[in-house]
Scaffold this motif. Structure first.
Motif, PDB file in Angstrom:
ATOM      1  N   ALA A  82      33.100  45.119  37.333  1.00  0.00           N
ATOM      2  CA  ALA A  82      33.773  45.383  38.609  1.00  0.00           C
ATOM      3  C   ALA A  82      35.147  44.715  38.640  1.00  0.00           C
ATOM      4  O   ALA A  82      36.149  45.344  39.007  1.00  0.00           O
ATOM      5  CB  ALA A  82      32.918  44.882  39.771  1.00  0.00           C
ATOM      6  N   VAL A  83      35.200  43.466  38.240  1.00  0.00           N
ATOM      7  CA  VAL A  83      36.472  42.736  38.242  1.00  0.00           C
ATOM      8  C   VAL A  83      37.457  43.397  37.282  1.00  0.00           C
ATOM      9  O   VAL A  83      38.635  43.567  37.610  1.00  0.00           O
ATOM     10  CB  VAL A  83      36.240  41.250  37.876  1.00  0.00           C
ATOM     11  CG1 VAL A  83      37.545  40.541  37.588  1.00  0.00           C
ATOM     12  CG2 VAL A  83      35.507  40.552  38.994  1.00  0.00           C
ATOM     13  N   ASP A  84      36.986  43.792  36.121  1.00  0.00           N
ATOM     14  CA  ASP A  84      37.861  44.453  35.149  1.00  0.00           C
ATOM     15  C   ASP A  84      38.340  45.806  35.660  1.00  0.00           C
ATOM     16  O   ASP A  84      39.493  46.183  35.451  1.00  0.00           O
ATOM     17  CB  ASP A  84      37.150  44.610  33.805  1.00  0.00           C
ATOM     18  CG  ASP A  84      36.937  43.281  33.102  1.00  0.00           C
ATOM     19  OD1 ASP A  84      37.624  42.289  33.457  1.00  0.00           O
ATOM     20  OD2 ASP A  84      36.071  43.220  32.204  1.00  0.00           O
ATOM     21  N   THR A  85      37.459  46.531  36.341  1.00  0.00           N
ATOM     22  CA  THR A  85      37.830  47.840  36.892  1.00  0.00           C
ATOM     23  C   THR A  85      38.933  47.690  37.931  1.00  0.00           C
ATOM     24  O   THR A  85      39.936  48.412  37.901  1.00  0.00           O
ATOM     25  CB  THR A  85      36.592  48.530  37.517  1.00  0.00           C
ATOM     26  OG1 THR A  85      35.610  48.703  36.497  1.00  0.00           O
ATOM     27  CG2 THR A  85      36.961  49.878  38.112  1.00  0.00           C
ATOM     28  N   PHE A  86      38.758  46.765  38.852  1.00  0.00           N
ATOM     29  CA  PHE A  86      39.785  46.536  39.863  1.00  0.00           C
ATOM     30  C   PHE A  86      41.045  45.943  39.240  1.00  0.00           C
ATOM     31  O   PHE A  86      42.155  46.244  39.664  1.00  0.00           O
ATOM     32  CB  PHE A  86      39.263  45.624  40.982  1.00  0.00           C
ATOM     33  CG  PHE A  86      38.433  46.348  41.994  1.00  0.00           C
ATOM     34  CD1 PHE A  86      39.024  47.060  43.024  1.00  0.00           C
ATOM     35  CD2 PHE A  86      37.048  46.326  41.926  1.00  0.00           C
ATOM     36  CE1 PHE A  86      38.262  47.727  43.964  1.00  0.00           C
ATOM     37  CE2 PHE A  86      36.272  46.991  42.860  1.00  0.00           C
ATOM     38  CZ  PHE A  86      36.878  47.697  43.886  1.00  0.00           C
ATOM     39  N   GLY A  87      40.868  45.102  38.235  1.00  0.00           N
ATOM     40  CA  GLY A  87      42.011  44.503  37.550  1.00  0.00           C
ATOM     41  C   GLY A  87      42.861  45.523  36.828  1.00  0.00           C
ATOM     42  O   GLY A  87      44.060  45.316  36.635  1.00  0.00           O
ATOM     43  N   ALA A  88      42.258  46.662  36.436  1.00  0.00           N
ATOM     44  CA  ALA A  88      43.024  47.727  35.794  1.00  0.00           C
ATOM     45  C   ALA A  88      44.026  48.343  36.772  1.00  0.00           C
ATOM     46  O   ALA A  88      45.069  48.846  36.352  1.00  0.00           O
ATOM     47  CB  ALA A  88      42.079  48.803  35.253  1.00  0.00           C
ATOM     48  N   LEU A  89      43.713  48.286  38.067  1.00  0.00           N
ATOM     49  CA  LEU A  89      44.654  48.773  39.074  1.00  0.00           C
ATOM     50  C   LEU A  89      45.880  47.866  39.136  1.00  0.00           C
ATOM     51  O   LEU A  89      47.013  48.335  39.189  1.00  0.00           O
ATOM     52  CB  LEU A  89      44.009  48.817  40.465  1.00  0.00           C
ATOM     53  CG  LEU A  89      42.868  49.791  40.673  1.00  0.00           C
ATOM     54  CD1 LEU A  89      42.249  49.588  42.054  1.00  0.00           C
ATOM     55  CD2 LEU A  89      43.365  51.226  40.525  1.00  0.00           C
ATOM     56  N   GLU A  90      45.580  46.570  39.154  1.00  0.00           N
ATOM     57  CA  GLU A  90      46.644  45.575  39.236  1.00  0.00           C
ATOM     58  C   GLU A  90      46.038  44.204  38.918  1.00  0.00           C
ATOM     59  O   GLU A  90      45.014  43.832  39.504  1.00  0.00           O
ATOM     60  CB  GLU A  90      47.238  45.565  40.645  1.00  0.00           C
ATOM     61  CG  GLU A  90      48.452  44.717  40.790  1.00  0.00           C
ATOM     62  CD  GLU A  90      49.063  44.819  42.181  1.00  0.00           C
ATOM     63  OE1 GLU A  90      49.586  43.794  42.623  1.00  0.00           O
ATOM     64  OE2 GLU A  90      48.994  45.887  42.803  1.00  0.00           O
ATOM     65  N   PRO A  91      46.648  43.447  38.017  1.00  0.00           N
ATOM     66  CA  PRO A  91      46.103  42.134  37.665  1.00  0.00           C
ATOM     67  C   PRO A  91      45.931  41.200  38.874  1.00  0.00           C
ATOM     68  O   PRO A  91      45.019  40.377  38.893  1.00  0.00           O
ATOM     69  CB  PRO A  91      47.127  41.561  36.674  1.00  0.00           C
ATOM     70  CG  PRO A  91      47.762  42.777  36.066  1.00  0.00           C
ATOM     71  CD  PRO A  91      47.799  43.800  37.175  1.00  0.00           C
ATOM     72  N   ALA A  92      46.772  41.331  39.882  1.00  0.00           N
ATOM     73  CA  ALA A  92      46.674  40.474  41.072  1.00  0.00           C
ATOM     74  C   ALA A  92      45.352  40.694  41.808  1.00  0.00           C
ATOM     75  O   ALA A  92      44.820  39.764  42.427  1.00  0.00           O
ATOM     76  CB  ALA A  92      47.847  40.727  42.015  1.00  0.00           C
ATOM     77  N   ILE A  93      44.811  41.900  41.721  1.00  0.00           N
ATOM     78  CA  ILE A  93      43.528  42.184  42.371  1.00  0.00           C
ATOM     79  C   ILE A  93      42.412  41.447  41.634  1.00  0.00           C
ATOM     80  O   ILE A  93      41.522  40.863  42.257  1.00  0.00           O
ATOM     81  CB  ILE A  93      43.255  43.700  42.434  1.00  0.00           C
ATOM     82  CG1 ILE A  93      44.337  44.385  43.279  1.00  0.00           C
ATOM     83  CG2 ILE A  93      41.872  43.982  43.014  1.00  0.00           C
ATOM     84  CD1 ILE A  93      44.326  45.894  43.213  1.00  0.00           C
TER      85      ILE A  93
END
Length: 140
Positions: free
Chosen positions: A98-109
């Motif tokens: 989940a963290v990696d998926t959201f991080g693909a949108l933007e590292p700040a997320i």
């Protein structure tokens, strides 16, 4: 690794009100992103649940912080049952994904999500070994 220990110690030393304020700020970054991914809200809920279950038990402090930060009205016993079910390796791996998926949108997320998890894990004033391992996995 020394920096990680310093970060953990700084979260452990936060007051309840400071943690709640941080979670509010982080939510402002995370929640808009949940609308950009199919099932984003459920994925974020899984991440929070995995944070509560990272040490294998739900503390009263984690429960109170979770309830205050999210506004979700759930009894302690019901939340404890959910956390007891979520103790497995699969949930931790899903949280990492989940963290990696959201991080693909933007590292700040991803950073916001890891910080959110740190806040939840530190709610009882201590980030234990299992919780530290969980956070380290999210960071990688």
């Amino acid at each position: 690794m020394f920096e990680f220990e310093k970060v953990c110690k700084s979260y452990e030393n936060l007051s309840y009100d400071e943690r709640r304020a941080i979670l509010t700020e982080l939510s402002a970054v995370i929640l808009p992103a949940t609308t950009l991914i199919s099932g984003g809200t459920e994925i974020f809920e899984l991440l929070v649940l995995a944070s509560c279950a990272a040490d294998g038990r739900l503390s009263v402090e984690e429960y109170s912080l979770f309830k205050d930060a999210t506004g979700i009205d759930i009894s302690f016993d019901a939340a404890k049952e959910v956390v007891d079910v979520a103790k497995g390796k699969e949930v931790r791996e899903a949280a990492d994904l989940a963290v990696d998926t959201f991080g693909a949108l933007e590292p700040a997320i991803k950073e916001a999500m890891v910080s959110f998890c740190l806040c939840i894990c530190s709610a009882d004033g201590r980030i234990g070994l299992r919780e530290r391992a969980f956070i380290k996995k999210l960071i990688k």
